[in-house]
Design a protein around this motif. Sequence first.
Motif, PDB file in Angstrom:
ATOM      1  N   MET A 168       5.140   1.742   1.160  1.00 37.10           N
ATOM      2  CA  MET A 168       4.185   1.586   2.262  1.00 37.10           C
ATOM      3  C   MET A 168       4.560   2.490   3.435  1.00 37.10           C
ATOM      4  O   MET A 168       3.680   3.068   4.090  1.00 37.10           O
ATOM      5  CB  MET A 168       4.118   0.126   2.712  1.00 37.10           C
ATOM      6  CG  MET A 168       3.543  -0.795   1.661  1.00 37.10           C
ATOM      7  SD  MET A 168       1.943  -0.279   1.036  1.00 37.10           S
ATOM      8  CE  MET A 168       0.930  -0.532   2.452  1.00 37.10           C
ATOM      9  N   LEU A 169       5.839   2.646   3.703  1.00 33.69           N
ATOM     10  CA  LEU A 169       6.275   3.562   4.760  1.00 33.69           C
ATOM     11  C   LEU A 169       5.904   4.997   4.410  1.00 33.69           C
ATOM     12  O   LEU A 169       5.422   5.750   5.269  1.00 33.69           O
ATOM     13  CB  LEU A 169       7.787   3.434   4.970  1.00 33.69           C
ATOM     14  CG  LEU A 169       8.400   4.363   6.009  1.00 33.69           C
ATOM     15  CD1 LEU A 169       7.934   3.959   7.401  1.00 33.69           C
ATOM     16  CD2 LEU A 169       9.899   4.342   5.913  1.00 33.69           C
ATOM     17  N   PHE A 170       6.087   5.376   3.161  1.00 36.56           N
ATOM     18  CA  PHE A 170       5.722   6.721   2.725  1.00 36.56           C
ATOM     19  C   PHE A 170       4.227   6.959   2.903  1.00 36.56           C
ATOM     20  O   PHE A 170       3.809   8.034   3.339  1.00 36.56           O
ATOM     21  CB  PHE A 170       6.106   6.950   1.264  1.00 36.56           C
ATOM     22  CG  PHE A 170       7.589   7.011   1.012  1.00 36.56           C
ATOM     23  CD1 PHE A 170       8.502   7.061   2.047  1.00 36.56           C
ATOM     24  CD2 PHE A 170       8.075   7.004  -0.285  1.00 36.56           C
ATOM     25  CE1 PHE A 170       9.858   7.111   1.813  1.00 36.56           C
ATOM     26  CE2 PHE A 170       9.429   7.066  -0.540  1.00 36.56           C
ATOM     27  CZ  PHE A 170      10.323   7.114   0.511  1.00 36.56           C
ATOM     28  N   ILE A 171       3.418   5.948   2.564  1.00 40.38           N
ATOM     29  CA  ILE A 171       1.969   6.097   2.719  1.00 40.38           C
ATOM     30  C   ILE A 171       1.603   6.234   4.189  1.00 40.38           C
ATOM     31  O   ILE A 171       0.749   7.044   4.563  1.00 40.38           O
ATOM     32  CB  ILE A 171       1.233   4.907   2.059  1.00 40.38           C
ATOM     33  CG1 ILE A 171       1.324   5.011   0.553  1.00 40.38           C
ATOM     34  CG2 ILE A 171      -0.241   4.881   2.478  1.00 40.38           C
ATOM     35  CD1 ILE A 171       0.740   3.833  -0.181  1.00 40.38           C
ATOM     36  N   ARG A 172       2.247   5.467   5.038  1.00 34.05           N
ATOM     37  CA  ARG A 172       1.939   5.542   6.474  1.00 34.05           C
ATOM     38  C   ARG A 172       2.387   6.864   7.079  1.00 34.05           C
ATOM     39  O   ARG A 172       1.773   7.349   8.022  1.00 34.05           O
ATOM     40  CB  ARG A 172       2.579   4.366   7.198  1.00 34.05           C
ATOM     41  CG  ARG A 172       1.878   3.075   6.889  1.00 34.05           C
ATOM     42  CD  ARG A 172       2.366   1.942   7.744  1.00 34.05           C
ATOM     43  NE  ARG A 172       1.657   0.721   7.383  1.00 34.05           N
ATOM     44  CZ  ARG A 172       2.249  -0.434   7.172  1.00 34.05           C
ATOM     45  NH1 ARG A 172       3.544  -0.537   7.287  1.00 34.05           N
ATOM     46  NH2 ARG A 172       1.535  -1.490   6.852  1.00 34.05           N
ATOM     47  N   ILE A 173       3.454   7.439   6.570  1.00 32.18           N
ATOM     48  CA  ILE A 173       3.873   8.764   7.043  1.00 32.18           C
ATOM     49  C   ILE A 173       2.904   9.821   6.517  1.00 32.18           C
ATOM     50  O   ILE A 173       2.515  10.738   7.236  1.00 32.18           O
ATOM     51  CB  ILE A 173       5.320   9.075   6.587  1.00 32.18           C
ATOM     52  CG1 ILE A 173       6.304   8.161   7.303  1.00 32.18           C
ATOM     53  CG2 ILE A 173       5.662  10.525   6.847  1.00 32.18           C
ATOM     54  CD1 ILE A 173       7.714   8.252   6.760  1.00 32.18           C
ATOM     55  N   LYS A 174       2.518   9.668   5.262  1.00 32.04           N
ATOM     56  CA  LYS A 174       1.649  10.653   4.622  1.00 32.04           C
ATOM     57  C   LYS A 174       0.249  10.644   5.231  1.00 32.04           C
ATOM     58  O   LYS A 174      -0.333  11.691   5.482  1.00 32.04           O
ATOM     59  CB  LYS A 174       1.577  10.339   3.126  1.00 32.04           C
ATOM     60  CG  LYS A 174       0.768  11.289   2.319  1.00 32.04           C
ATOM     61  CD  LYS A 174       1.632  12.315   1.741  1.00 32.04           C
ATOM     62  CE  LYS A 174       0.843  13.171   0.771  1.00 32.04           C
ATOM     63  NZ  LYS A 174       1.309  14.511   0.805  1.00 32.04           N
ATOM     64  N   ILE A 175      -0.305   9.466   5.442  1.00 31.86           N
ATOM     65  CA  ILE A 175      -1.661   9.319   5.982  1.00 31.86           C
ATOM     66  C   ILE A 175      -1.559   8.500   7.264  1.00 31.86           C
ATOM     67  O   ILE A 175      -1.580   7.275   7.214  1.00 31.86           O
ATOM     68  CB  ILE A 175      -2.600   8.624   4.977  1.00 31.86           C
ATOM     69  CG1 ILE A 175      -2.489   9.278   3.619  1.00 31.86           C
ATOM     70  CG2 ILE A 175      -4.032   8.659   5.478  1.00 31.86           C
ATOM     71  CD1 ILE A 175      -3.119   8.463   2.532  1.00 31.86           C
ATOM     72  N   PRO A 176      -1.418   9.147   8.414  1.00 33.36           N
ATOM     73  CA  PRO A 176      -1.308   8.389   9.662  1.00 33.36           C
ATOM     74  C   PRO A 176      -2.581   7.572   9.927  1.00 33.36           C
ATOM     75  O   PRO A 176      -3.683   8.008   9.707  1.00 33.36           O
ATOM     76  CB  PRO A 176      -1.146   9.473  10.732  1.00 33.36           C
ATOM     77  CG  PRO A 176      -0.705  10.688   9.987  1.00 33.36           C
ATOM     78  CD  PRO A 176      -1.290  10.582   8.611  1.00 33.36           C
ATOM     79  N   GLY A 177      -2.385   6.340  10.355  1.00 32.64           N
ATOM     80  CA  GLY A 177      -3.504   5.457  10.654  1.00 32.64           C
ATOM     81  C   GLY A 177      -4.050   4.715   9.461  1.00 32.64           C
ATOM     82  O   GLY A 177      -5.018   3.972   9.579  1.00 32.64           O
ATOM     83  N   TYR A 178      -3.453   4.883   8.274  1.00 32.53           N
ATOM     84  CA  TYR A 178      -3.913   4.187   7.069  1.00 32.53           C
ATOM     85  C   TYR A 178      -3.243   2.833   6.975  1.00 32.53           C
ATOM     86  O   TYR A 178      -2.052   2.709   7.184  1.00 32.53           O
ATOM     87  CB  TYR A 178      -3.602   5.042   5.829  1.00 32.53           C
ATOM     88  CG  TYR A 178      -4.119   4.470   4.545  1.00 32.53           C
ATOM     89  CD1 TYR A 178      -5.469   4.414   4.280  1.00 32.53           C
ATOM     90  CD2 TYR A 178      -3.245   3.977   3.586  1.00 32.53           C
ATOM     91  CE1 TYR A 178      -5.951   3.893   3.090  1.00 32.53           C
ATOM     92  CE2 TYR A 178      -3.704   3.467   2.387  1.00 32.53           C
ATOM     93  CZ  TYR A 178      -5.052   3.415   2.152  1.00 32.53           C
ATOM     94  OH  TYR A 178      -5.527   2.901   0.981  1.00 32.53           O
ATOM     95  N   LEU A 179      -4.001   1.790   6.651  1.00 29.54           N
ATOM     96  CA  LEU A 179      -3.538   0.413   6.503  1.00 29.54           C
ATOM     97  C   LEU A 179      -2.934  -0.151   7.784  1.00 29.54           C
ATOM     98  O   LEU A 179      -2.015  -0.946   7.775  1.00 29.54           O
ATOM     99  CB  LEU A 179      -2.508   0.302   5.366  1.00 29.54           C
ATOM    100  CG  LEU A 179      -3.014   0.584   3.964  1.00 29.54           C
ATOM    101  CD1 LEU A 179      -1.855   0.509   2.979  1.00 29.54           C
ATOM    102  CD2 LEU A 179      -4.096  -0.392   3.570  1.00 29.54           C
ATOM    103  N   TRP A 180      -3.454   0.217   8.927  1.00 28.40           N
ATOM    104  CA  TRP A 180      -2.990  -0.356  10.193  1.00 28.40           C
ATOM    105  C   TRP A 180      -3.926  -1.412  10.644  1.00 28.40           C
ATOM    106  O   TRP A 180      -5.045  -1.451  10.580  1.00 28.40           O
ATOM    107  CB  TRP A 180      -2.854   0.707  11.269  1.00 28.40           C
ATOM    108  CG  TRP A 180      -1.656   1.570  11.074  1.00 28.40           C
ATOM    109  CD1 TRP A 180      -1.667   2.827  10.612  1.00 28.40           C
ATOM    110  CD2 TRP A 180      -0.289   1.244  11.309  1.00 28.40           C
ATOM    111  NE1 TRP A 180      -0.404   3.324  10.534  1.00 28.40           N
ATOM    112  CE2 TRP A 180       0.469   2.379  10.962  1.00 28.40           C
ATOM    113  CE3 TRP A 180       0.372   0.129  11.764  1.00 28.40           C
ATOM    114  CZ2 TRP A 180       1.841   2.419  11.080  1.00 28.40           C
ATOM    115  CZ3 TRP A 180       1.743   0.173  11.873  1.00 28.40           C
ATOM    116  CH2 TRP A 180       2.466   1.299  11.529  1.00 28.40           C
TER     117      TRP A 180
END
Length: 180
Positions: A168-180
Amino acid sequence: MRAKSDHASGGSAAAASAASPPSEFDSIDPILQLLRFLPYGFLRPPRLRLKLPSSLALPSPMTVFCLVLLTYFAVVSGLVYDVIVEPPGIGSTQDRSTGAVRPVVFLPGRVNGQYIIEGLSSGFMFVLGGVGLILMDLALDRNRARSVRISFASFGISAIVIAYAMSMLFIRIKIPGYLW
């Protein structure tokens, strides 16, 4: 007077055949029937008596498991993508205030692109989660000692939690603002 198909014996057989779902092989098309049966009417498989060499032995289950796990790691890491596209191992960006160049591990904003280190780290997290599931399955074995089962369960749960949190951290770094 009843029709012949409505009799007790004939009616139930007709109803049973009508109630059964049609098979993919039941077709009234004569060309399909010819294509299905004609080639196999005169072709016969040869009788082969093949023997494996005596020096060739089946691999152990753990060897097969390791090969499957390594293949899984290669696939989820994007090894095929890395070979075809040949991305850099790690990226870099320039700091606007100081002008210093700093390394970047994740290719931000592009879901369909990656650096090599990004793919390897994500693949490792997926494999860690899979190993956690395997350890939790091993913890269910009643033939093991209680302390071993508790160790397997705790390591398995820890591995799954770490793998999930890091993914989940990798996804948030990769796509900022995703799943917030």
